[in-house]
Motif scaffolding. Structure first.
Motif, PDB file in Angstrom:
ATOM      1  N   THR A  57       0.826  -1.210   0.000  1.00  0.00           N
ATOM      2  CA  THR A  57       0.000   0.000   0.000  1.00  0.00           C
ATOM      3  C   THR A  57       0.858   1.257   0.000  1.00  0.00           C
ATOM      4  O   THR A  57       2.035   1.227   0.375  1.00  0.00           O
ATOM      5  N   SER A  58       0.262   2.346  -0.425  1.00  0.00           N
ATOM      6  CA  SER A  58       0.905   3.647  -0.298  1.00  0.00           C
ATOM      7  C   SER A  58      -0.179   4.686  -0.035  1.00  0.00           C
ATOM      8  O   SER A  58      -1.353   4.468  -0.380  1.00  0.00           O
ATOM      9  N   TYR A  59       0.230   5.795   0.569  1.00  0.00           N
ATOM     10  CA  TYR A  59      -0.720   6.799   0.999  1.00  0.00           C
ATOM     11  C   TYR A  59      -0.217   8.202   0.710  1.00  0.00           C
ATOM     12  O   TYR A  59       0.998   8.463   0.711  1.00  0.00           O
ATOM     13  N   GLU A  60      -1.146   9.080   0.498  1.00  0.00           N
ATOM     14  CA  GLU A  60      -0.819  10.498   0.431  1.00  0.00           C
ATOM     15  C   GLU A  60      -0.410  10.938   1.824  1.00  0.00           C
ATOM     16  O   GLU A  60      -0.931  10.441   2.830  1.00  0.00           O
ATOM     17  N   ASP A  61       0.538  11.856   1.905  1.00  0.00           N
ATOM     18  CA  ASP A  61       1.136  12.192   3.192  1.00  0.00           C
ATOM     19  C   ASP A  61       0.118  12.632   4.248  1.00  0.00           C
ATOM     20  O   ASP A  61       0.238  12.276   5.422  1.00  0.00           O
ATOM     21  N   SER A  62      -0.877  13.388   3.859  1.00  0.00           N
ATOM     22  CA  SER A  62      -1.801  13.943   4.849  1.00  0.00           C
ATOM     23  C   SER A  62      -2.712  12.902   5.480  1.00  0.00           C
ATOM     24  O   SER A  62      -3.345  13.179   6.500  1.00  0.00           O
ATOM     25  N   VAL A  63      -2.783  11.704   4.898  1.00  0.00           N
ATOM     26  CA  VAL A  63      -3.667  10.674   5.467  1.00  0.00           C
ATOM     27  C   VAL A  63      -2.885   9.528   6.110  1.00  0.00           C
ATOM     28  O   VAL A  63      -3.491   8.634   6.708  1.00  0.00           O
ATOM     29  N   LYS A  64      -1.575   9.563   5.993  1.00  0.00           N
ATOM     30  CA  LYS A  64      -0.773   8.491   6.590  1.00  0.00           C
ATOM     31  C   LYS A  64      -1.012   8.412   8.085  1.00  0.00           C
ATOM     32  O   LYS A  64      -1.036   9.421   8.783  1.00  0.00           O
ATOM     33  N   GLY A  65      -1.203   7.194   8.561  1.00  0.00           N
ATOM     34  CA  GLY A  65      -1.448   6.996   9.980  1.00  0.00           C
ATOM     35  C   GLY A  65      -2.906   7.158  10.376  1.00  0.00           C
ATOM     36  O   GLY A  65      -3.290   6.817  11.496  1.00  0.00           O
ATOM     37  N   ARG A  66      -3.727   7.683   9.470  1.00  0.00           N
ATOM     38  CA  ARG A  66      -5.154   7.867   9.767  1.00  0.00           C
ATOM     39  C   ARG A  66      -6.036   6.991   8.881  1.00  0.00           C
ATOM     40  O   ARG A  66      -7.077   6.516   9.320  1.00  0.00           O
ATOM     41  N   PHE A  67      -5.638   6.794   7.642  1.00  0.00           N
ATOM     42  CA  PHE A  67      -6.424   6.013   6.682  1.00  0.00           C
ATOM     43  C   PHE A  67      -5.738   4.681   6.426  1.00  0.00           C
ATOM     44  O   PHE A  67      -4.511   4.590   6.417  1.00  0.00           O
ATOM     45  N   THR A  68      -6.550   3.659   6.169  1.00  0.00           N
ATOM     46  CA  THR A  68      -6.027   2.347   5.825  1.00  0.00           C
ATOM     47  C   THR A  68      -6.816   1.781   4.652  1.00  0.00           C
ATOM     48  O   THR A  68      -8.044   1.683   4.720  1.00  0.00           O
ATOM     49  N   ILE A  69      -6.108   1.428   3.595  1.00  0.00           N
ATOM     50  CA  ILE A  69      -6.746   0.791   2.443  1.00  0.00           C
ATOM     51  C   ILE A  69      -6.559  -0.716   2.551  1.00  0.00           C
ATOM     52  O   ILE A  69      -5.515  -1.202   2.995  1.00  0.00           O
ATOM     53  N   SER A  70      -7.583  -1.445   2.156  1.00  0.00           N
ATOM     54  CA  SER A  70      -7.502  -2.900   2.178  1.00  0.00           C
ATOM     55  C   SER A  70      -8.385  -3.455   1.064  1.00  0.00           C
ATOM     56  O   SER A  70      -9.192  -2.724   0.481  1.00  0.00           O
ATOM     57  N   ARG A  71      -8.213  -4.731   0.778  1.00  0.00           N
ATOM     58  CA  ARG A  71      -9.025  -5.336  -0.273  1.00  0.00           C
ATOM     59  C   ARG A  71      -9.366  -6.774   0.096  1.00  0.00           C
ATOM     60  O   ARG A  71      -8.617  -7.425   0.832  1.00  0.00           O
ATOM     61  N   ASP A  72     -10.470  -7.233  -0.430  1.00  0.00           N
ATOM     62  CA  ASP A  72     -10.892  -8.614  -0.261  1.00  0.00           C
ATOM     63  C   ASP A  72     -11.192  -9.134  -1.662  1.00  0.00           C
ATOM     64  O   ASP A  72     -12.267  -8.882  -2.210  1.00  0.00           O
ATOM     65  N   ASN A  73     -10.241  -9.828  -2.233  1.00  0.00           N
ATOM     66  CA  ASN A  73     -10.398 -10.281  -3.615  1.00  0.00           C
ATOM     67  C   ASN A  73     -11.532 -11.297  -3.763  1.00  0.00           C
ATOM     68  O   ASN A  73     -12.163 -11.383  -4.812  1.00  0.00           O
ATOM     69  N   ALA A  74     -11.777 -12.064  -2.733  1.00  0.00           N
ATOM     70  CA  ALA A  74     -12.850 -13.059  -2.803  1.00  0.00           C
ATOM     71  C   ALA A  74     -14.220 -12.400  -2.930  1.00  0.00           C
ATOM     72  O   ALA A  74     -15.147 -12.963  -3.520  1.00  0.00           O
ATOM     73  N   LYS A  75     -14.328 -11.209  -2.378  1.00  0.00           N
ATOM     74  CA  LYS A  75     -15.601 -10.477  -2.419  1.00  0.00           C
ATOM     75  C   LYS A  75     -15.602  -9.352  -3.444  1.00  0.00           C
ATOM     76  O   LYS A  75     -16.595  -8.636  -3.570  1.00  0.00           O
ATOM     77  N   ASN A  76     -14.495  -9.186  -4.160  1.00  0.00           N
ATOM     78  CA  ASN A  76     -14.371  -8.069  -5.115  1.00  0.00           C
ATOM     79  C   ASN A  76     -14.629  -6.719  -4.445  1.00  0.00           C
ATOM     80  O   ASN A  76     -15.370  -5.891  -4.962  1.00  0.00           O
TER      81      ASN A  76
END
Length: 120
Positions: A57-76
């Protein structure tokens, strides 16, 4: 790939929201996924992305530590967990998909956005 983002809403500063993005298409798991946002009167900006291969993952600086991206490929599905929200996070949030060989901000598919409003 068709994308639909949802989960936005009105939240007070310091609160949390989880955005979701539902994807259609059998090859979803082979696409890198990203979240972008566009505030009123401003250009669209990158928020976060996640690779299909190793989940990096990578993040824009202003959201680092506050936002988390994740994915579930089984559920699309792709998610954006947003904590410690600030008024400046107010924007329409969009999810996007791209083939892995594309440049960092070169996305092939875009969904309709979901609106996030953070009150002070």
């Amino acid at each position: 790939v068709q994308l639909q983002a949802f989960g936005g809403g009105l939240v007070q500063a310091g609160g949390s929201l989880r955005l979701s993005c539902a994807a259609s298409g059998r090859t979803f798991s082979r696409y890198n996924m990203g979240w972008f946002r566009q505030a009123p009167g401003k250009e669209r900006e990158f928020v976060a992305d996640i690779s299909w291969s190793d989940g990096s993952t990578s993040y824009e600086d202003s959201v680092k530590g506050r936002f988390t991206i994740s994915r579930d490929n089984a559920k699309n599905m792709v998610y954006l967990q947003m904590n410690s929200l600030k008024p400046e996070d107010t924007a329409v949030y969009l999810c996007a998909a791209k083939a892995s060989y594309r440049g960092r901000y070169e996305y092939d598919y875009w969904g309709q956005g979901t609106e996030v409003t953070v009150s002070s």
